[in-house]
Design an enzyme around this catalytic site. Structure first.
Site, mmCIF file in Angstrom:
data_model
loop_
_atom_site.group_PDB
_atom_site.id
_atom_site.type_symbol
_atom_site.label_atom_id
_atom_site.label_comp_id
_atom_site.label_asym_id
_atom_site.label_seq_id
_atom_site.Cartn_x
_atom_site.Cartn_y
_atom_site.Cartn_z
ATOM 1 N N PRO A 15 5.984 2.222 5.134
ATOM 2 C CA PRO A 15 5.798 1.756 3.768
ATOM 3 C C PRO A 15 7.094 1.244 3.158
ATOM 4 C CG PRO A 15 5.131 4.067 4.039
ATOM 5 C CD PRO A 15 5.903 3.665 5.248
ATOM 6 N N GLU A 16 7.128 -0.049 2.930
ATOM 7 C CA GLU A 16 8.206 -0.635 2.152
ATOM 8 C C GLU A 16 7.580 -1.140 0.863
ATOM 9 O OE1 GLU A 16 10.712 -3.285 4.426
ATOM 10 O OE2 GLU A 16 10.227 -2.279 6.297
#
Length: 304
Positions: A15-16
């Site tokens: 998750p960015e």
DNA sequence: ACCGCACCCTGAGCGC
DNA sequence: TGCGCTCAGGGTGCGG
């Protein structure tokens, strides 16, 4: 009940900013305007910056008024002015689950008995936080296989050291801000992109992707970038992040199948994870090096 | 300022 | 087939 938001938990999922934003948009509908009726957690751990016991006491009876994102952090604003901080780490996922308890997870073969007993609620062993609400509708589950995620409660008016340290969100940072921040830094430009105090939200994947789009070599000393290149890099970041948010949405809706990692976002990667494959621009094999302990992918021909 | 490294954790992949 | 080992992976914080 429909699973409103879920992201693949494969090793490839990280998750960015885009994944966190997609999660925010989905979870916002589940969270905002609802009042916490129950808080279930796993045992105290590194995961809980606020200990589970306190977390439960602070959240019970609180209504969520807003769900905000800054960089990779989600910030739930509560009706008493306090805030709930969520970070997905590497493998975290926020899932809207049916309000009715599902059947207990099958007993695991591995792990000491005491460890199993620490899981005090129904769900699999990787679900560390479950919020139930007074109003009808799904519960919110925070699941995290690697447990690199974070949960913290911030009192009203208190300064969060974590949030305070963050630079401007990567979607809002300007070329001038990046340029100014790099003047005294001789480290590789990629290292600066990953520095959350300079700009917030960029991780290993989108750093590589943006540098490719901007045609800038990841290893270039940051202070060697021109103002023009800084502008180009910020523009590339914006383009890559926005596009990923758009396709991230389709990943979500595709995730009716258990295999969420096949949603397609990785099909858009131009260089990340493509070592040895031909550069999409010039055909030169993509090179992989390790930079600051992180795998780094670039085209040796296109990126100067 | 900057680098190297340990830490958090689990599953995948390896050798035997 | 299965056991036990090593290590990847991102973010963070530490010591040097």
């Amino acid at each position: 009940m429909v699973v409103l938001a879920s992201l693949g938990a494969s090793p490839g999922f990280m998750p960015e900013l885009p994944e966190v934003e997609v999660t925010r948009r989905q979870i916002e509908r589940v969270l905002v305007g609802r009042t916490v009726a129950d808080v279930r957690t796993t045992a105290p751990s590194y995961f809980f910056l606020t200990p589970p016991r306190e977390l439960r006491a602070r959240l019970l009876g609180r209504r969520v008024t807003r769900l905000e994102r800054h960089g990779k952090y989600l910030i739930g604003h509560l009706d008493d002015g306090s805030r709930l901080l969520l970070h997905l780490g590497m493998t975290g996922q926020l899932v809207a689950a049916p309000a009715e308890p599902t059947r207990p997870a099958p007993a695991r073969r591995a792990g000491p008995r005491s460890e199993r007993r620490a899981v005090a609620f129904v769900g699999d062993q990787h679900t560390h936080l479950v919020l139930s609400f007074r109003e009808p509708g799904p519960r919110l589950c925070f699941r995290d296989v690697r447990k690199f995620g974070k949960v913290a409660w911030i009192p009203k008016g208190a300064v969060s050291e974590r949030l305070d340290k963050l630079g401007p969100d990567a979607l809002r940072v300007t070329g001038k801000e990046l340029f100014d921040a790099t003047r005294s830094r001789s480290v590789p430009i990629k290292t600066v992109l990953l520095d959350q105090s300079v700009l917030a939200g960029v991780g290993n994947i989108y750093a590589d992707e943006a540098l490719f789009v901007a045609k800038i070599r990841s290893t270039r000393p940051a202070n060697a970038l021109s103002q023009r290149e800084s502008d180009a890099l910020v523009a590339a970041l914006r383009k890559v992040l926005r596009r990923s948010i758009a396709t991230g949405g389709s990943t979500i809706s595709d995730f009716v199948r258990p295999d969420g990692s096949d949603g397609g976002y990785q099909d858009h990667h131009l260089v990340y994870g493509r070592a040895g494959e031909p550069c999409p621009r010039c055909g030169t094999p993509i090179r992989r090096v390790v930079l600051g302990g992180r795998s780094t992918h670039y085209c040796p021909h296109c990126q100067k």
